[in-house]
Design an enzyme around this catalytic site. Sequence first.
Site, PDB file in Angstrom:
ATOM      1  N   GLU A 275      37.266 -31.353  -6.527  1.00  0.00           N
ATOM      2  CA  GLU A 275      37.559 -32.758  -6.217  1.00  0.00           C
ATOM      3  C   GLU A 275      38.620 -33.293  -7.168  1.00  0.00           C
ATOM      4  OE1 GLU A 275      33.070 -34.328  -5.010  1.00  0.00           O
ATOM      5  OE2 GLU A 275      34.297 -35.464  -6.399  1.00  0.00           O
ATOM      6  N   ARG A 292      29.037 -25.604  -3.979  1.00  0.00           N
ATOM      7  CA  ARG A 292      28.216 -25.405  -2.782  1.00  0.00           C
ATOM      8  C   ARG A 292      29.092 -25.551  -1.542  1.00  0.00           C
ATOM      9  NH1 ARG A 292      27.542 -31.052  -4.058  1.00  0.00           N
ATOM     10  NH2 ARG A 292      28.657 -32.151  -2.396  1.00  0.00           N
ATOM     11  N   VAL A 295      29.267 -30.919   3.197  1.00  0.00           N
ATOM     12  CA  VAL A 295      29.018 -31.520   4.509  1.00  0.00           C
ATOM     13  C   VAL A 295      30.267 -31.397   5.385  1.00  0.00           C
ATOM     14  CG1 VAL A 295      28.512 -33.686   5.721  1.00  0.00           C
ATOM     15  CG2 VAL A 295      27.339 -33.165   3.571  1.00  0.00           C
TER      16      VAL A 295
HETATM   17  C1  MV4 Z   1      36.692 -42.325 -11.342  1.00  0.00           C
HETATM   18  C2  MV4 Z   1      37.372 -43.357 -10.683  1.00  0.00           C
HETATM   19  C3  MV4 Z   1      38.430 -43.925 -11.323  1.00  0.00           C
HETATM   20  N1  MV4 Z   1      38.790 -43.498 -12.547  1.00  0.00           N
HETATM   21  N2  MV4 Z   1      37.082 -41.929 -12.557  1.00  0.00           N
HETATM   22  C4  MV4 Z   1      33.213 -41.791  -8.124  1.00  0.00           C
HETATM   23  C5  MV4 Z   1      32.385 -40.599  -7.826  1.00  0.00           C
HETATM   24  C6  MV4 Z   1      32.517 -39.690  -8.987  1.00  0.00           C
HETATM   25  N3  MV4 Z   1      32.716 -38.362  -8.529  1.00  0.00           N
HETATM   26  C7  MV4 Z   1      33.688 -40.208  -9.758  1.00  0.00           C
HETATM   27  N4  MV4 Z   1      34.120 -41.414  -9.122  1.00  0.00           N
HETATM   28  C8  MV4 Z   1      35.211 -42.088  -9.575  1.00  0.00           C
HETATM   29  N5  MV4 Z   1      35.659 -41.702 -10.790  1.00  0.00           N
HETATM   30  C9  MV4 Z   1      38.103 -42.522 -13.134  1.00  0.00           C
HETATM   31  N6  MV4 Z   1      38.474 -42.117 -14.353  1.00  0.00           N
HETATM   32  C10 MV4 Z   1      36.943 -43.735  -9.418  1.00  0.00           C
HETATM   33  C11 MV4 Z   1      35.854 -43.110  -8.862  1.00  0.00           C
HETATM   34  C12 MV4 Z   1      35.476 -43.562  -7.576  1.00  0.00           C
HETATM   35  C13 MV4 Z   1      35.566 -42.724  -6.452  1.00  0.00           C
HETATM   36  C14 MV4 Z   1      35.997 -41.415  -6.535  1.00  0.00           C
HETATM   37  C15 MV4 Z   1      36.069 -40.618  -5.434  1.00  0.00           C
HETATM   38  C16 MV4 Z   1      35.707 -41.134  -4.201  1.00  0.00           C
HETATM   39  C17 MV4 Z   1      35.269 -42.401  -4.079  1.00  0.00           C
HETATM   40  C18 MV4 Z   1      35.190 -43.227  -5.207  1.00  0.00           C
HETATM   41  C19 MV4 Z   1      34.753 -44.544  -5.072  1.00  0.00           C
HETATM   42  C20 MV4 Z   1      34.661 -45.343  -6.169  1.00  0.00           C
HETATM   43  C21 MV4 Z   1      35.003 -44.859  -7.431  1.00  0.00           C
END
Ligand code: MV4
Length: 506
Positions: A275, A292, A295
């Site tokens: 990701e 894994r 979906v």
């Molecule tokens: C972040 C970000 C912005 N900046 N990290 C959300 C799920 C988790 N895997 C990490 N996420 C995020 N990390 C930094 N440094 C914004 C998100 C985030 C997000 C990331 C992927 C898909 C949807 C999201 C929705 C809100 C926030």
Amino acid sequence: MIQKVLVANRGEIAVRIMRSCREMGIKTVAVFSEADRSSMHVQYADEAYFIGESLSTDSYLNIDKIIGVAKQSGADAIHPGYGFLSEKAALAERCEAENLIFIGPSAHAIATMGDKITARKTMIAAGVPVVPGTSDKVTSEKDAIAAVKEIGLPVMIKASAGGGGKGMRLVRKEKDIVSSLRAARSEAAASFGDDAVYIEKYIDSPHHIEFQVLADKHGNTVHLFERECSVQRRHQKVVEETPSPLMTPEKRIEMGNAAVSAAKAVNYSGAGTIEFIVDDNLNYYFLEMNTRLQVEHPITERVVGIDLVKEQINVANDKVLSFKQEELSQHGHAIECRIYAEDAENNFMPNPGLIRHVTEPYGFGIRCDGYVYEGYTIPIYYDSMIAKLIVWGDNREEAIERMKRALFEYKITGVKTSIRFLSRIMDAPDFREGKYNTHFIEKNLPFLLAEGDYDGKSPQLYEDLAVMVAFFDYQSRLNEKSSKWAPLVKSSIWKHIGRRRATTEM
Ligand code: MV4
């Protein structure tokens, strides 16, 4: 060679895995909880074993019970699907100890990627870009303030044992650093039994783009291009597509290579996902690796032309990958819509219950991976996703129109579903233009909840037909000599339909 696979999962993914097994001549073993006695995966499998009460901690998360069934049934491998035990290093370890094949990566790869601080360090060492931030956990207030000074506001405090959005705190103001650190650490301790947190620069309005990787146990690792997953709500994906409208051919190669490096850094084998968060200028940063099958894997399968479950099984059988990176390409465009049993108009509340009628879409370019059927009751205990609708088109425009057509044909009655909401997403100008990021749903919510040209009235017809079929089936059973059924009421089917129509708001 694997001859019998225990599928340690339920719902659509259990059925989807068993389908590939059947094509490969591999026998399947289902496990099921109390709530899943009449579930589709139980009926599809060659054998099925009861493993406990409905709560997943009593059944699908119980490693001892699942290993016990594997032994009893003579299965030689376990496929964990997604969720449940799929990213528990303990299951991979236990399989090894019990001489069972775990269809997935090594316990080491799962554990390394499961600990986000270790994963970050491993990625930095492998030359994969990560979000600017701390390389170690932050415990003291002094260290937190110093780190934020260096990184610059805004920042995110994240739990090392977290992932998927759990245990995160956004900090915009200096005065909030100390309280957010405290809150994040206690939340992490309560949720994961591990209070380690780290701090990252906050990337505003990012895109979520992930790369599918596939590796064998002989050092061959390839990527199967990207999936755009920015259409999500509260960290739950709603629509995914490939290719990503944001991507350029150059960036695709660069990020694909980074994804392969990430997988190689943990000696990865099997199917996995890297990701990234990506800003509007196409700067990309490693976020986490999902160790894994995901979906949304079918959109990759459709555009690249590879059955990922078959590949997982081939890798588990120690086979060498049968294709090289240069032989892989993307063909056309695929979109997946996740069908949830939920009420979009009521804050997306889960809406489990009895399915009265299902008509799935068919036709060119359509794949529908589901598990519910007429008369089935969706249990309250598990995820409310009941199906995935995957369409393919020669290009993005055709894929969107085909998705709209498929959603129009899709009829489910008895429970509320996200079908109409998904149809509105397909109509949203930001989506049509491919100009959206992770804020798409909240930004477009009024439009998405408004009435559109989706035909929401015809399901009543289908429900009427379903009630009539059930009624005539009931009557013919009554007429059978051996029937133990006794008539409960003498009534007319038309009266039933009339009554329901007066009380049911569609
Ligand atoms: C972040 C970000 C912005 N900046 N990290 C959300 C799920 C988790 N895997 C990490 N996420 C995020 N990390 C930094 N440094 C914004 C998100 C985030 C997000 C990331 C992927 C898909 C949807 C999201 C929705 C809100 C926030």
